[in-house]
Design a protein around this motif. Structure first.
Motif, mmCIF file in Angstrom:
data_model
loop_
_atom_site.group_PDB
_atom_site.id
_atom_site.type_symbol
_atom_site.label_atom_id
_atom_site.label_comp_id
_atom_site.label_asym_id
_atom_site.label_seq_id
_atom_site.Cartn_x
_atom_site.Cartn_y
_atom_site.Cartn_z
ATOM 1 N N LEU A 312 -21.467 30.852 -38.165
ATOM 2 C CA LEU A 312 -20.311 30.095 -37.697
ATOM 3 C C LEU A 312 -19.221 31.059 -37.243
ATOM 4 O O LEU A 312 -18.915 32.019 -37.942
ATOM 5 N N ASN A 313 -18.640 30.768 -36.082
ATOM 6 C CA ASN A 313 -17.508 31.589 -35.664
ATOM 7 C C ASN A 313 -16.245 31.121 -36.394
ATOM 8 O O ASN A 313 -16.278 30.184 -37.201
ATOM 9 N N GLU A 314 -15.140 31.758 -36.127
ATOM 10 C CA GLU A 314 -13.906 31.486 -36.874
ATOM 11 C C GLU A 314 -13.435 30.042 -36.703
ATOM 12 O O GLU A 314 -12.997 29.385 -37.666
ATOM 13 N N GLU A 315 -13.529 29.511 -35.497
ATOM 14 C CA GLU A 315 -13.096 28.135 -35.251
ATOM 15 C C GLU A 315 -14.000 27.140 -35.983
ATOM 16 O O GLU A 315 -13.523 26.160 -36.572
ATOM 17 N N GLU A 316 -15.312 27.406 -35.952
ATOM 18 C CA GLU A 316 -16.261 26.520 -36.620
ATOM 19 C C GLU A 316 -16.074 26.550 -38.128
ATOM 20 O O GLU A 316 -16.177 25.515 -38.796
ATOM 21 N N GLN A 317 -15.792 27.719 -38.675
ATOM 22 C CA GLN A 317 -15.555 27.832 -40.112
ATOM 23 C C GLN A 317 -14.328 27.017 -40.520
ATOM 24 O O GLN A 317 -14.316 26.387 -41.579
ATOM 25 N N LYS A 318 -13.315 27.032 -39.673
ATOM 26 C CA LYS A 318 -12.084 26.280 -39.957
ATOM 27 C C LYS A 318 -12.379 24.782 -40.030
ATOM 28 O O LYS A 318 -11.931 24.081 -40.958
ATOM 29 N N VAL A 319 -13.162 24.296 -39.071
ATOM 30 C CA VAL A 319 -13.509 22.880 -39.035
ATOM 31 C C VAL A 319 -14.404 22.526 -40.223
ATOM 32 O O VAL A 319 -14.218 21.499 -40.887
ATOM 33 N N TYR A 320 -15.375 23.397 -40.510
ATOM 34 C CA TYR A 320 -16.306 23.134 -41.597
ATOM 35 C C TYR A 320 -15.575 23.084 -42.945
ATOM 36 O O TYR A 320 -15.839 22.216 -43.782
ATOM 37 N N LYS A 321 -14.652 24.009 -43.151
ATOM 38 C CA LYS A 321 -13.881 24.037 -44.393
ATOM 39 C C LYS A 321 -13.085 22.754 -44.573
ATOM 40 O O LYS A 321 -13.023 22.184 -45.668
ATOM 41 N N TYR A 322 -12.488 22.275 -43.498
ATOM 42 C CA TYR A 322 -11.702 21.041 -43.570
ATOM 43 C C TYR A 322 -12.595 19.850 -43.938
ATOM 44 O O TYR A 322 -12.254 19.035 -44.805
ATOM 45 N N LEU A 323 -13.773 19.753 -43.303
ATOM 46 C CA LEU A 323 -14.664 18.627 -43.562
ATOM 47 C C LEU A 323 -15.240 18.662 -44.974
ATOM 48 O O LEU A 323 -15.442 17.614 -45.596
ATOM 49 N N THR A 324 -15.517 19.847 -45.503
ATOM 50 C CA THR A 324 -16.053 19.937 -46.874
ATOM 51 C C THR A 324 -14.989 19.563 -47.900
ATOM 52 O O THR A 324 -15.309 19.059 -48.978
ATOM 53 N N GLN A 325 -13.728 19.809 -47.568
ATOM 54 C CA GLN A 325 -12.649 19.503 -48.507
ATOM 55 C C GLN A 325 -12.203 18.042 -48.452
ATOM 56 O O GLN A 325 -11.747 17.488 -49.450
ATOM 57 N N ALA A 335 -9.027 16.898 -35.259
ATOM 58 C CA ALA A 335 -8.290 17.633 -34.220
ATOM 59 C C ALA A 335 -6.853 17.885 -34.649
ATOM 60 O O ALA A 335 -6.315 18.995 -34.460
ATOM 61 N N LEU A 336 -6.229 16.877 -35.254
ATOM 62 C CA LEU A 336 -4.840 16.995 -35.677
ATOM 63 C C LEU A 336 -4.684 18.024 -36.790
ATOM 64 O O LEU A 336 -3.815 18.912 -36.727
ATOM 65 N N GLU A 337 -5.535 17.949 -37.818
ATOM 66 C CA GLU A 337 -5.401 18.815 -38.977
ATOM 67 C C GLU A 337 -5.843 20.254 -38.702
ATOM 68 O O GLU A 337 -5.343 21.206 -39.316
ATOM 69 N N CYS A 338 -6.782 20.412 -37.786
ATOM 70 C CA CYS A 338 -7.286 21.763 -37.475
ATOM 71 C C CYS A 338 -6.568 22.387 -36.282
ATOM 72 O O CYS A 338 -6.876 23.526 -35.894
ATOM 73 N N LYS A 344 -11.229 20.585 -26.749
ATOM 74 C CA LYS A 344 -11.751 21.824 -27.310
ATOM 75 C C LYS A 344 -12.579 21.556 -28.567
ATOM 76 O O LYS A 344 -13.582 22.232 -28.828
ATOM 77 N N LEU A 345 -12.173 20.562 -29.357
ATOM 78 C CA LEU A 345 -12.867 20.265 -30.605
ATOM 79 C C LEU A 345 -14.262 19.686 -30.358
ATOM 80 O O LEU A 345 -15.199 19.990 -31.106
ATOM 81 N N SER A 346 -14.408 18.878 -29.330
ATOM 82 C CA SER A 346 -15.695 18.213 -29.074
ATOM 83 C C SER A 346 -16.849 19.207 -28.912
ATOM 84 O O SER A 346 -17.889 19.059 -29.575
ATOM 85 N N PRO A 347 -16.717 20.247 -28.074
ATOM 86 C CA PRO A 347 -17.824 21.219 -27.983
ATOM 87 C C PRO A 347 -18.023 22.035 -29.269
ATOM 88 O O PRO A 347 -19.136 22.460 -29.571
#
Length: 369
Positions: A312-325, A335-338, A344-347
């Protein structure tokens, strides 16, 4: 399989003109090796591919002397014997047409583990190859794979030693009988190998490590595993033969890329260039391509494991961390929280879905896997 049937299988394999493929055909037609020797010649001749020469050779009584001697060796040394029809026989190898009808083993062997890979490479392993091999196995520890190799110098013994240090089961596939070990300098590893894994061979006790045996051995290394990993290889060598066999068996093949000027990267670069192997840069590639699930009981932090083993790149890690929490979330909220615009979020989410770390749900919801 009882001793009587084993004796007849051993005798069958000593019949001139009969190899593994023909032996399997005869057993398939007649039900057992013992029955083959009881069957009348004219009935044997009626089987496709079985001619008068083989029928005549089956009547050679001297083959049972060889078989009895080998059975005594097996019994005396308490060796494990795996018949291709047994449940204990490596199930992936069963699907290979040229797989041995019998395998002999020592140690604590479990071939039907869900995750099993072979690691092969040059005997002249470089520091780059050695470091990569160690790091790869260490990073795969949470998945508890079996590591298979050929117990030779270089990459082979490096893979076995690292697996043992990591308390992973490791199996050495030998090119000779179990009455000896080659190379002799590796005898010091025997007891530790057999305590958590062991040795496997198709060769009888009177078989020495002949050159052609190593090539023949490679089909077992390739066939019994779900993937073959080539760490380093020169332009020619046994590792490339193993990779070809793995491809022929429809197994995954991985090769570690190296500098184009490095002799022991020529083979790996060639496999990648000719699309005979996937480029291997880290344990993440193995996990991704083989679709290995991360066991939740090995580490309380699922997110950390996903970041470690999936690229996972840095952006993907950020999204993944948010979803796991926060669990399931709608696209707009993510999109709002990240702090990503929707376009940009869709791809980003699509890439994460392809990597197997998130899944879309009805109503524009997403959740971490």
């Amino acid at each position: 399989m009882n001793d009587t049937e084993l004796l007849h299988v051993l005798a069958l394999l000593k019949v001139e003109g009969i190899g593994d493929v023909v032996a399997k055909k005869l057993i398939s037609h007649l039900g057992s090796a013992e029955e083959i020797f009881k069957t009348k010649p004219h009935l044997l001749n009626a089987i496709d591919g079985i001619g008068q020469v083989i029928t005549k050779n089956l009547k050679n009584k001297s083959i049972f002397k060889w078989a009895e001697s080998e059975l005594q060796f097996i019994t005396k040394n308490q060796l494990a014997v795996f018949h291709y029809q047994d449940e204990s026989y490596p199930h992936r190898l069963k699907h290979c047409i040229d797989a041995p009808i019998l395998l002999f083993g020592s140690g604590t062997l479990d071939f039907n583990h869900s995750k099993i890979v072979s690691i092969v490479g040059t005997r002249e392993v470089t520091p780059y190859g050695a470091d990569f091999c160690k790091k790869l196995i260490e990073d795969l520890v949470p998945f508890n794979p079996i590591i298979v190799s050929g117990f030779a110098y270089g990459v082979d013994i490096m893979a076995h030693k690292t697996a043992m240090d990591c308390q992973l089961q490791t199996i050495g596939v030998l090119a000779h009988g179990l009455n000896q070990i080659y190379p002799k300098s590796h005898k010091k590893y025997i007891s530790k190998m057999e305590a958590n894994g062991g040795f496997l061979t198709e060769f009888w006790s009177d078989s020495n490590p002949e050159r052609e045996h190593f090539v023949k051995r490679n089909r077992i290394v390739a066939g019994m595993t779900e993937a073959t990993i080539v760490i380093e290889s020169a332009e020619k060598g046994g590792s490339l033969i193993t990779a070809k066999l793995a491809n022929d068996y429809n197994r995954d093949v991985f090769a570690v890329p190296g500098r184009v000027t490095d002799t022991y990267s020529f083979g790996c670069n060639y496999l990648i260039k000719t699309q005979q192997a996937n480029a291997l840069t880290s344990a993440a590639d193995i996990v991704y391509f083989l679709n290995w699930d991360i066991p939740s009981n090995n580490n309380p932090s699922k997110a950390i494991q996903k970041q470690l083993f999936v690229a996972l790149n840095e952006e993907e890690q950020k999204v993944y961390k948010y979803l796991t929490q926060h669990g399931k979330q709608v696209l707009d909220q993510v999109a709002l929280e990240c702090h990503f615009p929707i376009f940009k979020l869709s791809p980003i989410l699509l890439n994460m879905e392809l990597k197997g770390v998130v899944r879309p749900l009805p109503g524009k919801l997403y959740e971490a896997i």
